[in-house]
Design a protein around this motif. Structure first.
Motif, mmCIF file in Angstrom:
data_model
loop_
_atom_site.group_PDB
_atom_site.id
_atom_site.type_symbol
_atom_site.label_atom_id
_atom_site.label_comp_id
_atom_site.label_asym_id
_atom_site.label_seq_id
_atom_site.Cartn_x
_atom_site.Cartn_y
_atom_site.Cartn_z
ATOM 1 N N ARG A 1 0.961 -1.133 0.117
ATOM 2 C CA ARG A 1 0.086 0.041 -0.008
ATOM 3 C C ARG A 1 0.840 1.269 -0.056
ATOM 4 N NH1 ARG A 1 -3.407 -0.819 5.264
ATOM 5 N NH2 ARG A 1 -1.134 -1.552 5.896
ATOM 6 N N GLN A 2 2.094 0.962 0.744
ATOM 7 C CA GLN A 2 2.944 2.182 0.694
ATOM 8 C C GLN A 2 3.348 2.454 -0.869
ATOM 9 O OE1 GLN A 2 5.632 1.520 4.006
ATOM 10 N NE2 GLN A 2 7.011 3.355 3.095
ATOM 11 N N GLY B 1 0.715 4.191 -2.829
ATOM 12 C CA GLY B 1 0.760 5.702 -2.372
ATOM 13 C C GLY B 1 1.828 6.491 -3.053
ATOM 14 N N GLN B 2 2.879 5.857 -3.357
ATOM 15 C CA GLN B 2 4.083 6.466 -3.739
ATOM 16 C C GLN B 2 3.856 6.567 -5.245
ATOM 17 O OE1 GLN B 2 6.650 7.822 -2.591
ATOM 18 N NE2 GLN B 2 7.618 8.408 -4.617
ATOM 19 N N GLU C 1 1.388 19.059 1.392
ATOM 20 C CA GLU C 1 0.012 18.500 2.285
ATOM 21 C C GLU C 1 -0.726 17.668 1.364
ATOM 22 O OE1 GLU C 1 -3.382 20.676 4.756
ATOM 23 O OE2 GLU C 1 -1.520 21.674 4.640
ATOM 24 N N ASP D 1 0.878 14.178 0.554
ATOM 25 C CA ASP D 1 0.868 13.466 1.972
ATOM 26 C C ASP D 1 -0.417 12.744 1.808
ATOM 27 O OD1 ASP D 1 3.339 13.857 2.710
ATOM 28 O OD2 ASP D 1 3.041 15.167 4.323
ATOM 29 N N LYS D 2 -1.571 13.674 1.698
ATOM 30 C CA LYS D 2 -2.912 13.015 1.581
ATOM 31 C C LYS D 2 -2.997 11.811 0.645
ATOM 32 C CE LYS D 2 -7.453 14.922 1.653
ATOM 33 N NZ LYS D 2 -8.225 16.098 1.428
ATOM 34 N N ARG E 1 -0.814 10.227 -0.643
ATOM 35 C CA ARG E 1 0.034 9.012 -0.343
ATOM 36 C C ARG E 1 -0.647 8.334 0.736
ATOM 37 N NH1 ARG E 1 5.567 10.276 -0.823
ATOM 38 N NH2 ARG E 1 5.195 12.304 -0.052
ATOM 39 N N MET E 2 -1.265 8.699 1.523
ATOM 40 C CA MET E 2 -1.901 7.979 2.676
ATOM 41 C C MET E 2 -3.265 7.404 2.377
ATOM 42 S SD MET E 2 0.155 8.059 4.999
ATOM 43 C CE MET E 2 -0.810 7.189 6.115
ATOM 44 N N LYS E 3 -3.639 7.443 1.225
ATOM 45 C CA LYS E 3 -5.128 7.033 0.574
ATOM 46 C C LYS E 3 -5.074 5.541 0.657
ATOM 47 C CE LYS E 3 -7.523 10.600 -1.558
ATOM 48 N NZ LYS E 3 -8.170 11.277 -2.605
ATOM 49 N N PHE F 1 -3.781 3.626 2.707
ATOM 50 C CA PHE F 1 -4.008 3.206 4.191
ATOM 51 C C PHE F 1 -5.321 3.192 4.635
ATOM 52 C CE2 PHE F 1 0.279 3.610 3.045
ATOM 53 C CZ PHE F 1 0.935 2.499 3.735
ATOM 54 N N ARG F 2 -6.589 3.455 3.964
ATOM 55 C CA ARG F 2 -7.994 3.607 4.548
ATOM 56 C C ARG F 2 -8.406 1.988 4.695
ATOM 57 N NH1 ARG F 2 -10.156 7.902 0.126
ATOM 58 N NH2 ARG F 2 -8.950 6.462 -1.317
#
Ligand SMILES: Cc1cc2nc3c(=O)[nH]c(=O)nc-3n(C[C@H](O)[C@H](O)[C@H](O)COP(=O)(O)O)c2cc1C
Length: 186
Positions: free
Chosen positions: A55-56, A59-60, A76, A79-80, A82-84, A86-87
């Motif tokens: 998942r990382q 995101g990348q 910002e 980053d948002k 990149r984190m998607k 991880f939901r």
């Protein structure tokens, strides 16, 4: 759970935690996908499970895609993005590997893949697995497709977020199906 109950009561689960569906549950979902209607029996669907550190990587890939379009994108927003992934603990990427030279139109190959995804959604619901079908601009991005091993002609039909429902499950909204029916014009 009987089929009609699953059809009438499935809802999307946006807030998902662990554990992810196990191997047996994934197998049940994939077998459901295989029974989607499929013009020409082309089997246009491809499925890619991403979990853990993968998942990382996803995101990348999203960040790289955004930077191709917006080299000055702010940190910002990146980053948002990149984190998607991880939901949810598990993401199933559903792709229509299309064949534009086939007598079956590409649209129908994509629709068949969508039907396969819906079968997965319903199987997940019947198993008590939470699921949410998402797309967004990243699903259409050439860099995302290429990084996942697909050609630009292929279509990412969905990022299916899968996990254990966390929090309240929403109620099925009231809606009258007759609102969506029409009669033949005179
Ligand atoms: C092809 C497709 C793509 C979607 N993409 C998104 C998305 O990117 N973000 C989102 O919030 N909902 C998206 N949705 C909608 C949700 O999956 C969900 O169906 C909707 O919020 C209604 O909730 P329900 O399924 O519980 O009725 C998409 C649905 C489909 C069929």
């Amino acid at each position: 759970m009987d089929a009609i109950s699953a059809l009438h009561n499935r809802v999307s689960i946006a807030v998902l935690g662990g554990p992810a569906p196990d191997a047996a549950q994934r197998d049940v979902m994939l077998r459901a996908a295989m029974r989607a209607p499929d013009h020409g029996v082309l089997r246009p669907w491809r499925f890619l499970f991403l979990e853990g550190e993968q998942r990382q990587r996803l995101g990348q890939i999203f960040v790289e895609a955004r930077l191709q379009d917006e080299p000055d994108a702010d940190a910002e927003a990146l980053d948002k993005l990149r984190m998607k992934p991880f939901r949810a603990p598990l993401i199933l990427v559903a792709v229509a590997e299309t064949d534009e030279h086939n007598r079956v139109p590409v649209l129908e190959q994509i629709v068949a893949t969508g039907a396969a995804v819906q079968n997965i959604m319903l199987a997940a619901h019947a198993l008590g697995v939470g699921a949410m079908w998402r797309t967004g601009s990243m699903a259409r991005h050439r860099h995302v497709k290429a990084s996942l091993g697909f050609a630009d002609k292929d279509e990412i039909v969905g990022f299916i977020y899968l996990g254990t429902p966390a929090g309240a499950i929403k109620r099925v909204p009231e809606d009258d199906p007759r609102r969506y029916t029409r009669t033949l014009p005179a």
